[in-house]
Design an enzyme around this catalytic site. Structure first.
Site, PDB file in Angstrom:
ATOM      1  N   CYS A  43       0.630  -1.206   0.073  1.00 29.48           N
ATOM      2  CA  CYS A  43       0.061   0.135   0.080  1.00 29.48           C
ATOM      3  C   CYS A  43       0.695   1.208   0.024  1.00 29.48           C
ATOM      4  O   CYS A  43       0.731   2.027  -0.744  1.00 29.48           O
ATOM      5  CB  CYS A  43      -1.043  -0.027   1.291  1.00 29.48           C
ATOM      6  SG  CYS A  43      -1.836   1.483   1.263  1.00 29.48           S
ATOM      7  N   CYS A  48      -1.380   1.676  -3.162  1.00 29.35           N
ATOM      8  CA  CYS A  48      -2.246   2.531  -3.092  1.00 29.35           C
ATOM      9  C   CYS A  48      -1.904   4.075  -3.011  1.00 29.35           C
ATOM     10  O   CYS A  48      -2.269   5.037  -3.816  1.00 29.35           O
ATOM     11  CB  CYS A  48      -2.949   2.443  -1.794  1.00 29.35           C
ATOM     12  SG  CYS A  48      -3.463   0.800  -1.529  1.00 29.35           S
ATOM     13  N   LYS A  51       0.457   5.395  -6.226  1.00 34.50           N
ATOM     14  CA  LYS A  51      -0.558   5.508  -7.160  1.00 34.50           C
ATOM     15  C   LYS A  51      -1.759   6.574  -6.920  1.00 34.50           C
ATOM     16  O   LYS A  51      -1.682   7.314  -8.089  1.00 34.50           O
ATOM     17  CB  LYS A  51      -1.538   3.947  -6.892  1.00 34.50           C
ATOM     18  CG  LYS A  51      -2.634   3.929  -8.066  1.00 34.50           C
ATOM     19  CD  LYS A  51      -3.963   4.313  -7.654  1.00 34.50           C
ATOM     20  CE  LYS A  51      -4.582   4.122  -6.451  1.00 34.50           C
ATOM     21  NZ  LYS A  51      -5.056   2.576  -6.296  1.00 34.50           N
ATOM     22  N   TYR A 177      -8.714  -3.613 -11.435  1.00 36.62           N
ATOM     23  CA  TYR A 177      -8.461  -2.594 -10.785  1.00 36.62           C
ATOM     24  C   TYR A 177      -7.157  -1.794 -11.502  1.00 36.62           C
ATOM     25  O   TYR A 177      -7.075  -0.572 -11.707  1.00 36.62           O
ATOM     26  CB  TYR A 177      -8.036  -2.494  -9.542  1.00 36.62           C
ATOM     27  CG  TYR A 177      -9.286  -2.767  -8.544  1.00 36.62           C
ATOM     28  CD1 TYR A 177      -9.756  -1.831  -7.418  1.00 36.62           C
ATOM     29  CD2 TYR A 177      -9.864  -3.984  -8.236  1.00 36.62           C
ATOM     30  CE1 TYR A 177     -10.741  -1.896  -6.539  1.00 36.62           C
ATOM     31  CE2 TYR A 177     -10.725  -4.327  -7.119  1.00 36.62           C
ATOM     32  CZ  TYR A 177     -11.074  -3.374  -6.524  1.00 36.62           C
ATOM     33  OH  TYR A 177     -12.164  -3.560  -5.466  1.00 36.62           O
ATOM     34  N   GLU A 181      -6.809   1.748 -13.697  1.00 36.77           N
ATOM     35  CA  GLU A 181      -6.287   2.755 -12.960  1.00 36.77           C
ATOM     36  C   GLU A 181      -5.197   3.292 -13.565  1.00 36.77           C
ATOM     37  O   GLU A 181      -4.961   4.534 -13.921  1.00 36.77           O
ATOM     38  CB  GLU A 181      -5.987   2.363 -11.646  1.00 36.77           C
ATOM     39  CG  GLU A 181      -7.285   2.060 -10.639  1.00 36.77           C
ATOM     40  CD  GLU A 181      -7.077   1.828  -9.105  1.00 36.77           C
ATOM     41  OE1 GLU A 181      -7.845   2.194  -8.351  1.00 36.77           O
ATOM     42  OE2 GLU A 181      -5.701   1.747  -8.811  1.00 36.77           O
ATOM     43  N   HIS A 434     -27.107  21.679  -2.456  1.00 29.51           N
ATOM     44  CA  HIS A 434     -26.939  22.203  -3.688  1.00 29.51           C
ATOM     45  C   HIS A 434     -26.121  23.251  -3.900  1.00 29.51           C
ATOM     46  O   HIS A 434     -26.126  24.182  -2.815  1.00 29.51           O
ATOM     47  CB  HIS A 434     -28.419  22.827  -4.044  1.00 29.51           C
ATOM     48  CG  HIS A 434     -28.755  23.227  -5.446  1.00 29.51           C
ATOM     49  ND1 HIS A 434     -28.681  22.371  -6.386  1.00 29.51           N
ATOM     50  CD2 HIS A 434     -28.867  24.445  -5.870  1.00 29.51           C
ATOM     51  CE1 HIS A 434     -29.007  23.136  -7.722  1.00 29.51           C
ATOM     52  NE2 HIS A 434     -29.060  24.267  -7.110  1.00 29.51           N
ATOM     53  N   GLU A 439     -25.944  15.744  -4.899  1.00 25.66           N
ATOM     54  CA  GLU A 439     -27.352  15.859  -4.436  1.00 25.66           C
ATOM     55  C   GLU A 439     -28.226  14.772  -5.126  1.00 25.66           C
ATOM     56  O   GLU A 439     -29.342  14.411  -4.960  1.00 25.66           O
ATOM     57  CB  GLU A 439     -27.826  17.275  -4.646  1.00 25.66           C
ATOM     58  CG  GLU A 439     -27.761  17.627  -6.022  1.00 25.66           C
ATOM     59  CD  GLU A 439     -28.263  19.390  -6.120  1.00 25.66           C
ATOM     60  OE1 GLU A 439     -29.417  19.483  -5.559  1.00 25.66           O
ATOM     61  OE2 GLU A 439     -27.491  20.066  -6.733  1.00 25.66           O
TER      62      GLU A 439
END
Ligand code: NDP
Length: 451
Positions: A43, A48, A51, A177, A181, A434, A439
């Protein structure tokens, strides 16, 4: 005086191993940890974290052209890989140091070398035998290459952060993945990217509508996507790599990235010899408490190939400590785990796909796809998607899928509601914020499909 050298010996200094070691030591256990590479593991050092920093780096290119539409007098920047790479490695070294300090400050003895299991209560490290009441295997996984001639001409994800220069033309093999990515990251950095995926649509296992939109958006940003296509042959061609595909294309690339899956790191660890059961893929077989077939040996994280995500490994590590050192047997909850794929746009999801939910029970599907304000204003074709899959009977949200910039951030928060068992009516009762993209998740009134 204990009959063992340690209460706990952890093999592997990635996210899961470090957390378990630290927490056990903080609770008063005598703990050692061995890491043969760099503290932080996949990681932090080659997954992660680097990356995500590359995702950030790659996002500025579009940012320059959008800025002009917003009235800024800016020119397209020139990406300087060596400058970024220097900063990246400084950051990784800093983080590695942080992990080391955390361990030492918790009183964990760290061996910066490989350790193997030599008995139910013993490991070999630096040529010595050490005994421990419990052994925790947290050795993670590694990227694999397909079994084909000249496969070593290709690179894997670990190699990406050490490239001397960015390739001009990159071929990405795979549709998971990592493939998706890095196809997006590299395209964002200005690399000409081709992607071969053997299946009919990328990101197998995810919601079909989301997969379709991401694929479309990847093609829109210039990725030359070949579905139903795999690499057939590769050979060296004057410093470049000549490739023939199963569809008959012949092309030359500067680099070929194999993003074709990962394998658990159990080779030569001595696990089977002491009675630990391994699965067909080499993963350690564990029960819900992460205990192996040998009661004193536990395993957590990618080496067990359950849900291969850092936060899950960390939870498994914490649950292990709770179970073994705090006398509170704690199974790991692997249900409803939110996660994100850091493509452009990102994909955040939790729960079931529409396809899986439909198999399970009668459902309503709420979905909207639109061009968000920020990029539409700049004339960009980006489309985003918000989707809820609702149980007709219980009204609970069975799945939530968001394809949008920052979808990873959104799904973390939507994930709390879904994990709490929120119903569609709970979402409806929540007032919209908003103007935002997200939303829409509380304003979808009518199902687009029921089944
Ligand atoms: P995945 O299993 O996600 O993807 C592997 C891809 O390679 C699939 O598309 C697969 O095709 C293809 N493939 C496998 N073997 C071959 C072959 N011989 N020839 C051609 N294609 C092949 O693995 P990754 O390595 O991308 O990621 C591993 C895991 O790491 C993920 O499952 C995830 O748990 C974790 N991860 C999470 C991230 C995140 O949270 N953002 C980021 C990166 C990794 P097919 O679909 O047909 O099997």
């Amino acid at each position: 005086m204990s009959e063992f050298d340690y209460d706990l010996f952890v093999i592997g200094g990635g996210s899961g191993g470090v957390r378990a070691a630290r927490v056990a030591a903080a609770g008063g256990a005598k703990v050692a940890l061995a890491e043969e590479s760099r503290l932080g593991g996949t990681c932090v050092i080659r997954g992660c974290v680097p990356k995500k920093l590359m995702v950030f780096a790659s996002s500025y290119r579009e940012g320059f052209s959008e800025a002009r539409a917003y009235g800024w007098d800016v020119e397209d920047g020139v990406f300087q890989w060596p400058v970024f790479q220097g900063h990246l490695h400084e950051e990784l070294t800093r983080l590695e140091g942080v992990y080391g300090k955390l361990l030492v400050n918790s009183g964990v003895e760290v061996f910066d070398s490989r350790a193997t299991v030599s008995g139910a209560h013993s490991v070999r490290v630096r040529g010595e035998e050490k005994t421990a009441k419990h052994i925790l295997v947290a050795t993670g996984g590694r990227p694999t290459r397909p079994d084909m001639p000249n496969a070593d001409l290709g690179i894997v994800s670990d190699d990406l952060f050490d490239l001397e220069a960015l390739p001009e033309r990159l071929l990405v093999i795979g549709g998971g993945y990592i493939a998706c990515e890095f196809a997006c990251i590299m395209a964002g950095l200005g690399v000409e990217v081709t992607q071969y995926y053997r299946g009919a649509q990328i990101l197998r296992g995810f919601d079909e509508e989301a997969r379709g939109l991401i694929s479309e958006m990847m093609i829109e940003q210039g990725i030359d996507m070949h579905l139903g296509t795999n690499i057939l042959e590769m050979s060296e061609d004057g410093g470049k790599i000549a490739v023939r595909s199963t569809a008959g294309h012949e092309e030359t690339f500067d680099k070929v990235l194999f993003a074709t899956g990962r394998a658990p790191n159990t080779d030569g660890l001595g696990l089977e010899e002491v009675g630990v059961e391994l699965g067909r893929g080499g993963q350690v077989i564990v029960d819900e408490y992460s205990q192996t077939a040998v009661p004193s040996i536990y395993a957590i994280g990618d080496v067990t190939d359950r849900v291969n995500l850092t936060p899950v490994a960390i939870r498994e590590g914490m649950a292990f400590v709770e179970t073994v050192f705090n006398g509170n047997p704690t199974p790991v909850d692997h249900e409803l785990i939110p996660s994100a794929v850091f493509t452009t746009p990102e994909y955040g999801s939790i729960g079931m796909t529409e396809e899986a939910a439909r198999e399970q029970e009668p459902i309503e599907v709420y979905c909207t796809s639109f061009r968000p304000m920020q990029t539409a204003f700049a004339g960009k074709p980006l489309r985003v998607m918000m989707k809820l899959i609702v149980s007709k009977e219980s009204r609970k949200i069975l799945g939530c899928h968001i394809v949008a910039p920052a979808a990873g951030e959104m799904i973390q928060l939507a994930g709390i509601a879904v994990k709490m068992g929120a119903t569609k009516e709970d979402f409806d009762r929540t007032v919209a914020v908003h103007p935002t993209m997200s939303e829409e998740i509380v304003t979808m009134r009518d199902p687009i499909r029921t089944s």
